[in-house]
Design an enzyme around this catalytic site. Structure first.
Site: not given
Length: 491
Positions: A337, A435
């Site tokens: 991310c 994630h």
């Protein structure tokens, strides 16, 4: 309406989340329809649900309760972003960034209304609700607007289970002081106390337990031994300060010379660091949270985690010289991310994310991608086919996880996308918005195998064996050490 237990604490990080998750799994396994709830959470560890994002603990507790995670489980989420501000998320949707004073003056009534409505929906649909408090229930400066503790106890008509941590000492002072400081109507709701993180001979503790019960009239329902069932951590209290080093996964019996170390820079605004916990549970893998100024000489791989403020964390790493050391590093590198965004060539519209007015910030340049920030936020659960390249070479099949990010990253040159269009990878570097990547067996096995190979160390033969379900471990911990007698629902 549902019977409600509020698991409140004498302080942060005393074990509330673990006790609540254990209660959820115990009740679900006994056939009770149960839902978790936390009116207001403050954490940068969030998860995506079909309706938006919620704190990781309520996502975990929903899995413990065997119900689909929902924004009703955590209707108010505050995500600290630095500079005294937090992003306010109501019912899963980000509504703005506010300083604490502005939140309490201008938005707290909306938060209270959202929390009450969410609780009412859960209570109407379930037999029991296990609510989790936040921090300490005895913060006397906040009692008039303590949404997660005082207000929840009142609007949910909850019985309170008070949790205190003995590891740091002072457990009896914490318990007695908390009972003295809470409002009278809240004190009357406390049906029992639980002491957590106990090491040693229980008989030596008994005189103190007896004296506490005699002084307060509150029964001690359990003493939980020190144990880590393996649930994701709720917030960065569990991490070392930015300038310190801490290692996870060092107690697995594998000698240091047969292990590998994955270095993770301790970002000032780190988020979703639970992405790294599965790696620390692998035999022979040490996850070292290191200061931005640290050398990478003893690292075998590097993972850049997520950040609530990518731009300011990128600038902090650059100021510490981390980028130069990372470019010189010879081993697998993964960015997750915000870490993925940092690995690229540049970030534009940077003022939307960080402090200051600069529009363009140079990245570390390890991947040929450029990120452009916007005001739109992606929050979704995803499942994608994996293309085993770079640090994940050899992985195959599908992986699942979630995305929570602002900004979009586009390649500036030909580069392989490891997850059906998402991410970028070269021979040694991989970046992705996914994630929970390492909760997927294919991904974690490939990364660990490649890290051992790059380090020239044979992976321990016991790797991957003997893992127990953390939800069942948590339920067993609570079942074996807590007496449910006074609670409104039992197992």
């Amino acid at each position: 309406m549902a019977a409600t237990i509020l698991v409140a604490g004498t302080a942060s990080h005393v074990g509330k989340s673990t006790v609540a998750a254990g209660l959820c799994r115990l009740l679900a396994d006994r056939g009770v329809s149960v839902a978790p709830f936390k009116a207001q959470n403050m954490s940068n560890n969030a998860r995506a649900t079909p309706g938006g994002e919620i704190g990781v603990s309520q996502y975990v507790q929903a899995r413990g309760a065997r119900v689909p995670p929902s924004t009703d489980h955590n209707p108010v989420l505050l995500k600290p972003r630095g500079g005294g501000e937090s992003q306010l998320v109501l019912d899963g949707e980000a509504v703005g960034n506010y300083a604490a004073g502005s939140y309490y003056d201008d938005h707290w009534d909306d938060a209270l209304a959202a929390a009450e409505a969410a609780y009412d929906r859960l209570a109407a649909d379930h037999e029991a609700v296990v609510a989790e408090g936040a921090g300490s229930i005895a913060e006397i400066n906040l009692h008039h607007r303590d949404l997660a503790n005082v207000e929840t106890a009142r609007f949910a008509d909850a019985d309170i289970l008070l949790v205190a941590d003995i590891e740091r000492g002072g457990v009896f002072a914490s318990l007695v002081g908390t009972l003295e400081l809470v409002p009278d109507d809240i004190r009357e709701r406390v049906v029992g106390a639980v002491v957590t993180k106990f090491r040693g001979d229980r008989s030596l503790l008994s005189p103190g337990l007896d004296a506490f019960e005699e002084r307060t009239g509150v029964p001690v329902l359990g003493v939980l031994p020190y144990d880590d069932p393996g649930l994701p951590e709720e917030d960065s209290v569990a991490l070392p300060p930015v300038g310190e080093r801490a290692v996870r996964g060092a107690d697995d019996g594998v000698p240091d010379e047969r292990s590998v170390t994955v270095a993770v820079p301790r970002l000032p605004r780190i988020s979703n660091f639970t992405d790294l916990q599965p790696l620390a549970s692998e035999h022979g893998v040490r996850v070292a949270y290191v200061p931005p100024t640290a050398s990478l000489a003893d690292a075998d791989a590097v993972v850049l985690p997520g950040s609530k403020n990518t731009v300011d964390d990128l600038l902090a790493l650059r100021e510490a010289g981390f980028g130069d050391r990372l470019r010189a590093f010879d081993g697998p590198v993964v960015g997750l991310c915000g870490g993925y965004q940092m690995l690229g060539e540049a970030i534009t519209n940077a003022s939307l994310e960080g402090t200051g007015e600069r529009n363009r910030i140079a990245g570390f340049g390890l991947l040929p991608v450029r990120t452009r920030f916007s005001t739109e936020k992606t929050v979704e659960h995803v499942e994608r086919r994996i293309d085993g390249v770079g640090p994940l070479e050899g992985a195959a099949g599908t992986v699942s996880g979630y995305e929570i990010h602002t900004g979009e990253s586009e390649p500036s040159a030909n580069v392989r996308a490891p997850f059906e269009g998402d991410g970028a990878a070269t021979a040694d570097v991989l970046g992705t918005y996914l994630h929970d990547l390492f909760t997927n067996r294919a991904a974690v096995d490939a990364f660990v195998e490649n890290t051992f190979a790059a380090a020239g160390v044979e992976r321990p033969a016991t790797a991957g064996e003997g893992r127990l379900d953390p939800y069942d471990r948590t339920a067993t911990l609570v079942r074996d050490h807590v007496d449910p007698g006074p609670l409104p629902v039992a197992w």
